[in-house]
Write an enzyme that holds these catalytic residues in place. Structure first.
Site, PDB file in Angstrom:
ATOM      1  N   PHE A  12      31.689  42.836  29.391  1.00  0.00           N
ATOM      2  CA  PHE A  12      30.550  42.465  30.240  1.00  0.00           C
ATOM      3  C   PHE A  12      30.552  43.261  31.558  1.00  0.00           C
ATOM      4  CE2 PHE A  12      29.983  39.106  33.689  1.00  0.00           C
ATOM      5  CZ  PHE A  12      28.686  39.496  33.992  1.00  0.00           C
ATOM      6  N   ASP A  57      44.207  50.370  22.646  1.00  0.00           N
ATOM      7  CA  ASP A  57      44.759  49.151  23.232  1.00  0.00           C
ATOM      8  C   ASP A  57      45.510  49.535  24.507  1.00  0.00           C
ATOM      9  OD1 ASP A  57      46.425  46.885  23.803  1.00  0.00           O
ATOM     10  OD2 ASP A  57      45.998  46.181  21.766  1.00  0.00           O
ATOM     11  N   VAL A  58      45.187  48.854  25.595  1.00  0.00           N
ATOM     12  CA  VAL A  58      45.775  49.211  26.889  1.00  0.00           C
ATOM     13  C   VAL A  58      47.280  48.908  26.926  1.00  0.00           C
ATOM     14  CG1 VAL A  58      45.387  47.022  28.098  1.00  0.00           C
ATOM     15  CG2 VAL A  58      45.142  49.154  29.359  1.00  0.00           C
ATOM     16  N   LYS A  90      50.319  39.908  27.325  1.00  0.00           N
ATOM     17  CA  LYS A  90      50.765  41.296  27.135  1.00  0.00           C
ATOM     18  C   LYS A  90      49.727  42.270  27.705  1.00  0.00           C
ATOM     19  CE  LYS A  90      52.461  42.696  23.119  1.00  0.00           C
ATOM     20  NZ  LYS A  90      52.526  42.725  21.636  1.00  0.00           N
ATOM     21  N   ASN A  98      51.023  50.187  32.201  1.00  0.00           N
ATOM     22  CA  ASN A  98      50.593  51.507  31.715  1.00  0.00           C
ATOM     23  C   ASN A  98      49.627  52.163  32.693  1.00  0.00           C
ATOM     24  OD1 ASN A  98      52.140  51.481  29.406  1.00  0.00           O
ATOM     25  ND2 ASN A  98      50.583  50.418  28.183  1.00  0.00           N
ATOM     26  N   TYR A 144      46.688  33.492  30.864  1.00  0.00           N
ATOM     27  CA  TYR A 144      45.740  34.274  31.677  1.00  0.00           C
ATOM     28  C   TYR A 144      46.147  34.228  33.149  1.00  0.00           C
ATOM     29  CZ  TYR A 144      41.167  35.814  33.495  1.00  0.00           C
ATOM     30  OH  TYR A 144      40.147  36.482  34.130  1.00  0.00           O
ATOM     31  N   TYR A 158      54.429  48.526  42.761  1.00  0.00           N
ATOM     32  CA  TYR A 158      54.204  49.973  42.571  1.00  0.00           C
ATOM     33  C   TYR A 158      53.688  50.597  43.870  1.00  0.00           C
ATOM     34  CZ  TYR A 158      55.162  50.773  37.627  1.00  0.00           C
ATOM     35  OH  TYR A 158      55.793  50.941  36.421  1.00  0.00           O
TER      36      TYR A 158
HETATM   37  P1  NAD Z   1      35.090  40.704  28.862  1.00  0.00           P
HETATM   38  O1  NAD Z   1      35.898  39.897  27.920  1.00  0.00           O
HETATM   39  O2  NAD Z   1      33.633  40.850  28.611  1.00  0.00           O
HETATM   40  O3  NAD Z   1      35.700  42.163  29.018  1.00  0.00           O
HETATM   41  C1  NAD Z   1      37.062  42.452  28.853  1.00  0.00           C
HETATM   42  C2  NAD Z   1      37.170  43.747  28.061  1.00  0.00           C
HETATM   43  O4  NAD Z   1      38.564  44.071  27.901  1.00  0.00           O
HETATM   44  C3  NAD Z   1      36.569  43.652  26.658  1.00  0.00           C
HETATM   45  O5  NAD Z   1      35.735  44.750  26.412  1.00  0.00           O
HETATM   46  C4  NAD Z   1      37.788  43.644  25.753  1.00  0.00           C
HETATM   47  O6  NAD Z   1      37.526  44.147  24.454  1.00  0.00           O
HETATM   48  C5  NAD Z   1      38.743  44.480  26.545  1.00  0.00           C
HETATM   49  N1  NAD Z   1      40.146  44.261  26.194  1.00  0.00           N
HETATM   50  C6  NAD Z   1      40.788  43.070  26.021  1.00  0.00           C
HETATM   51  N2  NAD Z   1      42.060  43.271  25.684  1.00  0.00           N
HETATM   52  C7  NAD Z   1      42.242  44.625  25.632  1.00  0.00           C
HETATM   53  C8  NAD Z   1      43.344  45.462  25.330  1.00  0.00           C
HETATM   54  N3  NAD Z   1      44.547  44.957  25.007  1.00  0.00           N
HETATM   55  N4  NAD Z   1      43.169  46.801  25.357  1.00  0.00           N
HETATM   56  C9  NAD Z   1      41.952  47.334  25.682  1.00  0.00           C
HETATM   57  N5  NAD Z   1      40.874  46.594  25.960  1.00  0.00           N
HETATM   58  C10 NAD Z   1      41.022  45.245  25.950  1.00  0.00           C
HETATM   59  O7  NAD Z   1      35.342  40.074  30.313  1.00  0.00           O
HETATM   60  P2  NAD Z   1      34.690  40.426  31.723  1.00  0.00           P
HETATM   61  O8  NAD Z   1      34.068  39.194  32.227  1.00  0.00           O
HETATM   62  O9  NAD Z   1      33.912  41.680  31.645  1.00  0.00           O
HETATM   63  O10 NAD Z   1      36.012  40.654  32.585  1.00  0.00           O
HETATM   64  C11 NAD Z   1      36.464  41.942  32.942  1.00  0.00           C
HETATM   65  C12 NAD Z   1      37.688  41.796  33.845  1.00  0.00           C
HETATM   66  O11 NAD Z   1      37.319  41.068  35.029  1.00  0.00           O
HETATM   67  C13 NAD Z   1      38.820  41.029  33.177  1.00  0.00           C
HETATM   68  O12 NAD Z   1      40.050  41.624  33.508  1.00  0.00           O
HETATM   69  C14 NAD Z   1      38.734  39.646  33.805  1.00  0.00           C
HETATM   70  O13 NAD Z   1      39.979  39.019  33.862  1.00  0.00           O
HETATM   71  C15 NAD Z   1      38.196  39.975  35.192  1.00  0.00           C
HETATM   72  N6  NAD Z   1      37.494  38.806  35.747  1.00  0.00           N
HETATM   73  C16 NAD Z   1      36.266  38.435  35.272  1.00  0.00           C
HETATM   74  C17 NAD Z   1      35.640  37.314  35.786  1.00  0.00           C
HETATM   75  C18 NAD Z   1      34.283  36.851  35.310  1.00  0.00           C
HETATM   76  O14 NAD Z   1      33.803  35.820  35.788  1.00  0.00           O
HETATM   77  N7  NAD Z   1      33.591  37.565  34.445  1.00  0.00           N
HETATM   78  C19 NAD Z   1      36.269  36.555  36.789  1.00  0.00           C
HETATM   79  C20 NAD Z   1      37.527  36.956  37.220  1.00  0.00           C
HETATM   80  C21 NAD Z   1      38.124  38.092  36.721  1.00  0.00           C
END
Ligand code: NAD
Ligand code: UDP
Length: 322
Positions: A12, A57-58, A90, A98, A144, A158
Site C-alpha cells: 500500500f 525476500d528482504v 524475521k 540486510n 510485529y 548501526y
Molecule cells: P503492506 O502490507 O501493504 O506492505 C508491506 C509490503 O512488504 C508488501 O508489499 C509485502 O509483500 C512486503 N513484504 C512483506 N514481507 C516481505 C519480505 N520478507 N520481503 C520482501 N517484501 C516483503 O503494508 P503498508 O501499510 O504499506 O506498510 C508498509 C510499511 O509501513 C510496513 O513496514 C509497516 O510496518 C509500516 N507501517 C504502516 C502503517 C499503516 O498504517 N499502513 C503504520 C505503521 C507502520
C-alpha cells in the site's frame, strides 16, 4: 536523479512512494516478495524505464548501489502479520539487518518505517517520541511490535557504531487507495462492508481510539525527513535529546472506532449494514494519538487531509474493487 530502493514497494504505502519518486525524476527499484503486496499496485509503473521490480525476500541478502533505501518490507495488518509470526519478526529483523549492511557498504541513506505499535497499549497519551511504550513480549501482536522495536535498535546501533545515515519514522494508522480490500485493517474492512451492504464489525465496544492519516500526508513528512542535511538534522535532534532521528508521523485527530464506522456509513448512503459488536482481539491498544511537535518543528510538517476527504478518496478507490 537519485537511485532509490524501496523494500516492500508493491504494498500500500510503498506503491505510493514509488510513484511519487518516479514523478520526481528518480530511478526506482522496488523489492518485494508479494506476501501482502500486489503487482496490480505497480502495473502502471512498470512501463517506466526508470522503474525496476525485483521479486526478492528482504530476509535474504541482496546487493545494489543506491543513494537512498526506504525500508518498508513487513506485513502491517494484524491478521497478516499474525498469519506467519515467525516470518514477520524475521522480516523486521533480518530485513533491517540486510538493509543496514548494504547501506554500510555502499554509503546509502536509510529511511526505516517504524510504527506507533512500538508504544504498544500506551500508558502516556498522546505519545511523544520519548515515551518507551507498554508492549507485551509474548502476545499475538509481539511478532510485529517487538520486531519493529528491535529494528529501531538495529538502526541506532548501526548509526552509532558504523556511522550509517539512518532516519526513522513512527507511522500512525495510515490509509488510502491501494490498501488491499481484504487487508483486515479497520478502514478497508468498514468501507468494503458498507459497500457490500454487510454489517460493520466493531471489535469490542468501539470506544478504543485511533488517529488516521491519509497516505499523501505521510509521504510529505517522509520526503522532508529524507531531504534534510544530515549534520543539521542530527544537531536539531540533539536539542530534543536524540542522537538519531526518530519521528512520529501521523494525524493527531483522534476518533473512536465507533465514530469511524458512523462516518463511513454517512459517506456511503444507502448501505444497509448495521453495527455489530465482536470480541476485542487480545492486546488491542485502547488509545492512540501522535504528538507531532517534533515533526512540526524539524520538518515544518503537519497533515492537511481531513478524515472525511481522505475517506472519500479511499471509498472511490474501493468502489472499483467491490
Ligand atoms: P503492506 O502490507 O501493504 O506492505 C508491506 C509490503 O512488504 C508488501 O508489499 C509485502 O509483500 C512486503 N513484504 C512483506 N514481507 C516481505 C519480505 N520478507 N520481503 C520482501 N517484501 C516483503 O503494508 P503498508 O501499510 O504499506 O506498510 C508498509 C510499511 O509501513 C510496513 O513496514 C509497516 O510496518 C509500516 N507501517 C504502516 C502503517 C499503516 O498504517 N499502513 C503504520 C505503521 C507502520
Ligand atoms: N477493528 C474493528 N473492526 C474491524 C477491524 C478492526 O473494530 O473490522 C478495530 C481493531 O480492533 C482496532 C482498530 O479497529 O481497535 C484498528 O485496527 P487496525 O487493524 O486497523 O489497526 P491497529 O490495531 O494495528 O491500529
Amino acid at each position: 536523479m537519485k537511485k532509490i530502493l524501496i523494500t516492500g514497494g508493491a504494498g500500500f504505502i510503498g506503491s505510493h512512494l514509488a510513484r511519487r519518486m518516479l514523478n520526481l525524476g528518480h530511478e526506482v527499484t522496488v523489492m518485494d516478495n508479494l506476501f501482502t503486496g500486489n503487482k496490480s499496485n505497480i502495473y502502471d509503473l512498470e512501463v517506466n524505464p526508470r522503474f525496476t521490480f525485483l521479486l526478492q525476500d528482504v530476509t535474504q541478502p541482496f546487493w545494489g548501489q543506491f543513494d537512498d533505501i526506504y525500508n518498508l518490507a513487513c506485513p502491517a495488518s494484524p491478521i497478516h502479520y499474525q498469519r506467519n509470526p515467525v516470518e514477520t519478526i524475521k522480516t523486521s529483523l533480518l530485513g533491517m539487518m540486510n538493509v543496514l549492511e548494504l547501506a554500510l557498504k555502499t554509503k546509502a541513506r536509510v529511511l526505516h518505517t517504524s510504527t506507533s505499535e512500538i508504544y504498544g497499549d500506551p500508558l502516556e497519551h498522546p505519545q511523544t517520541e520519548t515515551y518507551w511504550g507498554n508492549v507485551n513480549t509474548i502476545g499475538p501482536r509481539s511478532c510485529y511490535d517487538e520486531g519493529k522495536r528491535a529494528a529501531e535498535t538495529l538502526c541506532v546501533d548501526y548509526a552509532r557504531e558504523y556511522d550509517v545515515d539512518v532516519r526513522m519514522v513512527r507511522i500512525f494508522n495510515t490509509y488510502g487507495p491501494n490498501m488491499h480490500p481484504r487487508d483486515g485493517r479497520v478502514i478497508s474492512n468498514f468501507i468494503m462492508q458498507a459497500l457490500r451492504a454487510e454489517d460493520i464489525t466493531i471489535y469490542g465496544t468501539g470506544d478504543q481510539t485511533r488517529s488516521f492519516q491519509y497516505v499523501d500526508d505521510l509521504l510529505d513528512g517522509v520526503l522532508r525527513l529524507m531531504d534534510l542535511n544530515r549534520s543539521d538534522l542530527i544537531d536539531a535532534c540533539r536539542k530534543h535529546g536524540f542522537d538519531i532521528p526518530v519521528m512520529n508521523i501521523g494525524n493527531p485527530a483522534e476518533f473512536t472506532i465507533r465514530e469511524l464506522a458512523e462516518k463511513i456509513l454517512e459517506l456511503i448512503p444507502g448501505s444497509a449494514g448495521k453495527l455489530v459488536f465482536k470480541e476485542l482481539p487480545m492486546d488491542d491498544p485502547q488509545r492512540r494519538r501522535p504528538d507531532i511537535s517534533l515533526a512540526r518543528e524539524l520538518l515544518d510538517w503537519q497533515p492537511h487531509v481531513p478524515l472525511k476527504d481522505g475517506l472519500t478518496k479511499t471509498i472511490d478507490y474501493f468502489r472499483t474493487k467491490s
